[in-house]
Design an enzyme around this catalytic site. Structure first.
Site, short mmCIF file in Angstrom:
data_model
loop_
_atom_site.label_atom_id
_atom_site.label_comp_id
_atom_site.label_asym_id
_atom_site.label_seq_id
_atom_site.Cartn_x
_atom_site.Cartn_y
_atom_site.Cartn_z
N GLY A 61 0.82 -1.22 0.00
CA GLY A 61 0.00 0.00 0.00
C GLY A 61 0.85 1.25 0.00
O GLY A 61 0.47 2.28 0.56
N GLY B 126 -0.67 4.67 -1.02
CA GLY B 126 -1.80 5.21 -0.27
C GLY B 126 -1.43 6.48 0.47
O GLY B 126 -0.29 6.95 0.40
N ARG C 51 -3.01 -1.58 -8.10
CA ARG C 51 -3.47 -0.96 -9.36
C ARG C 51 -3.01 0.48 -9.52
O ARG C 51 -2.69 0.91 -10.62
CB ARG C 51 -5.00 -1.00 -9.42
CG ARG C 51 -5.52 -2.41 -9.60
CD ARG C 51 -6.85 -2.40 -10.32
NE ARG C 51 -7.37 -3.76 -10.39
CZ ARG C 51 -8.20 -4.27 -9.49
NH1 ARG C 51 -8.63 -3.55 -8.49
NH2 ARG C 51 -8.62 -5.53 -9.60
N ASP D 281 -0.68 -7.95 -5.56
CA ASP D 281 -2.01 -7.98 -4.97
C ASP D 281 -1.86 -8.75 -3.66
O ASP D 281 -1.54 -9.94 -3.66
CB ASP D 281 -2.95 -8.71 -5.95
CG ASP D 281 -4.30 -9.00 -5.34
OD1 ASP D 281 -4.54 -8.62 -4.18
OD2 ASP D 281 -5.12 -9.62 -6.04
N TYR E 13 -15.47 -1.85 7.74
CA TYR E 13 -14.07 -1.44 7.98
C TYR E 13 -13.70 -1.67 9.44
O TYR E 13 -12.66 -2.28 9.75
CB TYR E 13 -13.96 0.05 7.61
CG TYR E 13 -12.61 0.68 7.85
CD1 TYR E 13 -11.47 0.22 7.21
CD2 TYR E 13 -12.50 1.79 8.69
CE1 TYR E 13 -10.24 0.84 7.42
CE2 TYR E 13 -11.28 2.41 8.90
CZ TYR E 13 -10.15 1.93 8.26
OH TYR E 13 -8.95 2.55 8.46
N LYS F 251 -11.03 -4.17 11.34
CA LYS F 251 -9.98 -3.67 12.23
C LYS F 251 -9.97 -4.43 13.56
O LYS F 251 -8.91 -4.79 14.07
CB LYS F 251 -10.14 -2.16 12.46
CG LYS F 251 -9.81 -1.31 11.23
CD LYS F 251 -8.38 -1.55 10.74
CE LYS F 251 -7.99 -0.72 9.55
NZ LYS F 251 -6.74 -1.16 8.91
N ILE G 154 -6.20 11.10 9.45
CA ILE G 154 -4.87 11.65 9.14
C ILE G 154 -5.00 12.75 8.09
O ILE G 154 -5.62 12.55 7.05
CB ILE G 154 -3.93 10.54 8.60
CG1 ILE G 154 -3.90 9.32 9.53
CG2 ILE G 154 -2.53 11.10 8.35
CD1 ILE G 154 -3.15 9.49 10.80
N1 SER Z 1 -9.57 7.77 8.21
C1 SER Z 1 -10.24 6.53 8.31
C2 SER Z 1 -11.58 6.58 7.71
O1 SER Z 1 -12.17 7.64 7.77
C3 SER Z 1 -10.35 6.10 9.73
O2 SER Z 1 -9.36 5.17 9.99
O3 SER Z 1 -12.07 5.61 7.23
#
Ligand code: SER
Length: 317
Positions: A7, A10, A35, A52, A142, A146, A172
């Protein structure tokens, strides 16, 4: 040290990879992506590979080819995209992590880093000064990946002695690479729109408060955690981590100090529900105690730095 970063294109990967190359030597940090094409900076500063992460044999080939001994596994589908494509989020986030952990055990990898998130928390978690050890009942796919991932990391540490370390990143904020498909993205988007259009429509309400952090601090936290002696690491699920907490309205006012013409409006969409399920502030005293975590950027300092850098970028074109 031979480091693999998955990643690497990213939001976090693109900056962390460059910092790791600076610290440990450019040729010792292999940046991988799937990708998304790499930026010129990433391509020109050291080795890159396409992979991948859900293809275990492909990851194995790279570990063997480069004699990898440390992995930063950053690939992940974020919260908003994860709600549109829950199967994809499960597949990428879980299969990718399981592959990396299994290969790390098999190839005796010295250290693995994997990011968790404030998304591991949910509506039943205390929302203010959320403790390190608390209720984890997330309501997004998500967040589910986690929590499962955190437990998997701890399991591999307990069962196989794998030195895997993790941080629960807050939102972030950065100017080099935009985040993709998260709920906290408004705190980045406002800067771009303030410069380009002098107008920003938040997709959350003005009173929405979430924990946030500037990228410089996030990179520092990651490097500090990974450099700490193993005996100091008392949390093997994932460390709470934070720097700032502010409302959408507060960040708008801070940006308006520099760009008074900026007009903002608020039109909450499906992401409001996700934001409302997450904490407003985090207690990260365990990280501060165990490995000396300390953030540097305040809201004012971050806002100035973001605008200076983004304006300089705009002037390049
Ligand atoms: N920044 C992330 C999100 O908004 C949170 O880990 O999905």
């Amino acid at each position: 040290m031979k480091i693999l970063v998955t990643g690497a294109v990213g939001q976090i990967g693109s900056e962390l990879t460059l910092e790791l190359r600076k610290r440990y030597g450019a040729n010792n940090v292999i940046a991988t992506m799937h990708r998304t094409p790499p930026s010129d900076e990433l391509k020109e500063s050291g080795p890159i590979e396409k992979v991948d992460v859900s293809d275990k044999e492909a990851v194995r080939k790279i570990i063997k080819k480069h004699k990898i001994d440390t992995i930063y596994h950053l690939v992940g589908i974020l919260s908003a995209v994860g709600e549109q494509k829950p199967d994809l989020a499960w597949h990428v986030n879980m299969t990718g992590l399981k592959n990396v952990l299994d290969l790390a055990v098999e190839y005796k990898i010295k250290k693995v880093f994997w990011p968790s998130s404030i998304a591991a928390f949910g509506p039943t978690t205390p929302r203010v000064k959320t403790p390190q050890r608390t209720v984890l009942e997330p309501t997004t796919m998500y967040g589910v990946t986690k929590v499962a991932g955190e437990l998997l990391c701890q399991y591999y540490f307990e069962k196989y002695g794998l030195d895997v370390r993790s941080l629960r990143y807050p939102g972030i904020i950065s100017w080099k690479t935009a985040p993709g498909g998260g709920t906290t993205d408004y705190a980045v988007a406002i800067f771009y729109e303030a410069i380009e259009k002098k107008n920003y429509e938040f997709f959350v309400s003005k009173n929405t408060i979430l924990p946030m952090m500037y990228m410089d601090d996030a990179v520092k936290a990651t490097c500090d955690l990974m450099a700490a002696p193993a005996k100091n690491i008392s949390v093997r699920t994932s460390y709470n981590l934070t720097a700032l907490s502010f409302s959408a309205e507060e960040i708008a006012k801070e940006v308006q100090k520099h760009i008074p013409e900026l007009k903002v409006s608020y039109k909450p969409d499906f992401r409001q529900k996700i934001a409302d399920s997450w904490p407003q502030s985090i207690d990260d005293s365990q990280a501060r105690k165990d490995w000396g975590w300390k953030h540097e950027f305040t809201l004012a300092k971050m806002t100035k730095d973001m605008l200076d850098n983004l304006k300089a970028e705009c002037n390049k074109f």
